[in-house]
Design an enzyme around this catalytic site. Sequence first.
Site, PDB file in Angstrom:
ATOM      1  N   ASN A  68       0.839  -1.190   0.000  1.00 34.66           N
ATOM      2  CA  ASN A  68       0.000   0.000   0.000  1.00 34.66           C
ATOM      3  C   ASN A  68       0.885   1.255   0.000  1.00 34.66           C
ATOM      4  OD1 ASN A  68      -2.445   1.675   0.313  1.00 34.66           O
ATOM      5  ND2 ASN A  68      -3.395  -0.234   0.997  1.00 34.66           N
ATOM      6  N   ARG A  69       0.346   2.374   0.450  1.00 36.39           N
ATOM      7  CA  ARG A  69       1.032   3.656   0.302  1.00 36.39           C
ATOM      8  C   ARG A  69       1.638   4.134   1.621  1.00 36.39           C
ATOM      9  NH1 ARG A  69      -3.124   2.883  -2.819  1.00 36.39           N
ATOM     10  NH2 ARG A  69      -3.024   3.512  -5.002  1.00 36.39           N
ATOM     11  N   HIS A  94       3.776   0.202  -2.458  1.00 36.86           N
ATOM     12  CA  HIS A  94       4.091  -1.226  -2.542  1.00 36.86           C
ATOM     13  C   HIS A  94       5.590  -1.533  -2.463  1.00 36.86           C
ATOM     14  CE1 HIS A  94       0.007  -2.285  -3.009  1.00 36.86           C
ATOM     15  NE2 HIS A  94      -0.127  -2.097  -4.311  1.00 36.86           N
ATOM     16  N   HIS A 164      -0.970  -9.915  -4.104  1.00 37.15           N
ATOM     17  CA  HIS A 164      -1.656  -8.947  -4.970  1.00 37.15           C
ATOM     18  C   HIS A 164      -2.155  -9.584  -6.267  1.00 37.15           C
ATOM     19  CE1 HIS A 164      -2.395  -5.084  -7.016  1.00 37.15           C
ATOM     20  NE2 HIS A 164      -2.189  -4.480  -5.861  1.00 37.15           N
ATOM     21  N   SER A 165      -2.837 -10.711  -6.152  1.00 39.51           N
ATOM     22  CA  SER A 165      -3.463 -11.297  -7.342  1.00 39.51           C
ATOM     23  C   SER A 165      -4.741 -10.547  -7.700  1.00 39.51           C
ATOM     24  CB  SER A 165      -3.790 -12.771  -7.107  1.00 39.51           C
ATOM     25  OG  SER A 165      -2.641 -13.577  -7.196  1.00 39.51           O
ATOM     26  N   ASP A 226     -11.198   1.298  -4.233  1.00 43.82           N
ATOM     27  CA  ASP A 226      -9.838   1.010  -3.789  1.00 43.82           C
ATOM     28  C   ASP A 226      -9.760   1.438  -2.336  1.00 43.82           C
ATOM     29  OD1 ASP A 226      -7.185   0.360  -3.589  1.00 43.82           O
ATOM     30  OD2 ASP A 226      -6.464   1.803  -5.079  1.00 43.82           O
ATOM     31  N   GLN A 255      -7.399  -4.940   1.627  1.00 46.13           N
ATOM     32  CA  GLN A 255      -7.598  -3.903   0.625  1.00 46.13           C
ATOM     33  C   GLN A 255      -8.402  -4.496  -0.520  1.00 46.13           C
ATOM     34  OE1 GLN A 255      -6.285  -0.808   1.094  1.00 46.13           O
ATOM     35  NE2 GLN A 255      -6.777   0.197  -0.829  1.00 46.13           N
ATOM     36  N   GLU A 283      -6.474  -7.946  -0.863  1.00 41.83           N
ATOM     37  CA  GLU A 283      -5.103  -8.009  -0.360  1.00 41.83           C
ATOM     38  C   GLU A 283      -5.084  -7.989   1.172  1.00 41.83           C
ATOM     39  OE1 GLU A 283      -3.197  -4.567  -2.308  1.00 41.83           O
ATOM     40  OE2 GLU A 283      -4.934  -4.685  -3.658  1.00 41.83           O
TER      41      GLU A 283
END
Length: 327
Positions: A68-69, A94, A164-165, A226, A255, A283
Amino acid sequence: MTKPDQIRRHTLSDGDVSVTLLSLGCITQDWQVPLQGRRVPVVLGYQDPRAYLRNPYWIGVIAGRVANRISGAGFRMNGENFRLPANQPPNHLHGGDRGLSRQNWEMEADGARSVQLRLVSPDGDQGYPGRLDLTVTIRLKGHTLTYEMEARSDRPTPVNLAQHSYYSLGAESIRDFEVTLDADRYTPNDPDLIPTGQIEPLTGRPFDFRQGRSIGDADPEGQGLDMNFVLNAGGIRVAGNGLSLEIETDQPCVQLYTATYLKPHEVPLAGQSHRSFAGLCLEPQGFPNAINTTGFPVSMVTPDAHYRQISKVSIAQIQQPSADKII
């Protein structure tokens, strides 16, 4: 920098299910399950492993060191400032463009149903402090794929890994997928998708998935979702295209991302078209931007406290009830 000929590929198989993994970024390249007498890919992927050397959408990766951020591409810890690459200016996303998902891991197969991947991330890698020793073990049993992630460090450092699929379940669009999330709360974002620091209830919001709701109903304008949901004790369930997906995780959050900005990039797996709403990311993760957010628990690794995450993902054909026999 990883060279194309260094990427290794290994396929796990159990009965009529197979999962193909890459050493680059611990990527789940393909996952095939039976559906109505044929086998279909249920995650988005590229045909050529070399395509993942340029993977702007993080398809299939293990994201980190911190998924994430991170706001402002940096953080302050123990009186010291740490600067990270601003690969999504002005923020860090990420783990950076040369983070764990862009590195080539050592891969060792353990029979047909298990593989272990290892990586040493040195002190200062992408600006993060401490040497990080990582192990990801991926196991297939029946229709269930287990991701077990572990990390050890020689000094305090934040770690928050996320698989992260993009789950397509073999469909062209995920808009009509029915999603059920055992989550009463979520963390609102600012316009840059950085959490505001608040944790708010989901009651009355269109993206309240507690009772089950389609992506289309949760996002009627088609602007995309998102966002981070704070999980209760229950799991995550999705139904679509005749398949069911279930995720069990020990992480506090998940997420949900509807592939809003996904575009064609490389040759996809057969039968796929990579575009908005072609896949659904779910996620499991710790709280996003926790290192910069007062009140969010920080997932921190120290020499005495290691990191461990276990997430189990099951995908199987929905069994239709048989009709009553007429006598």
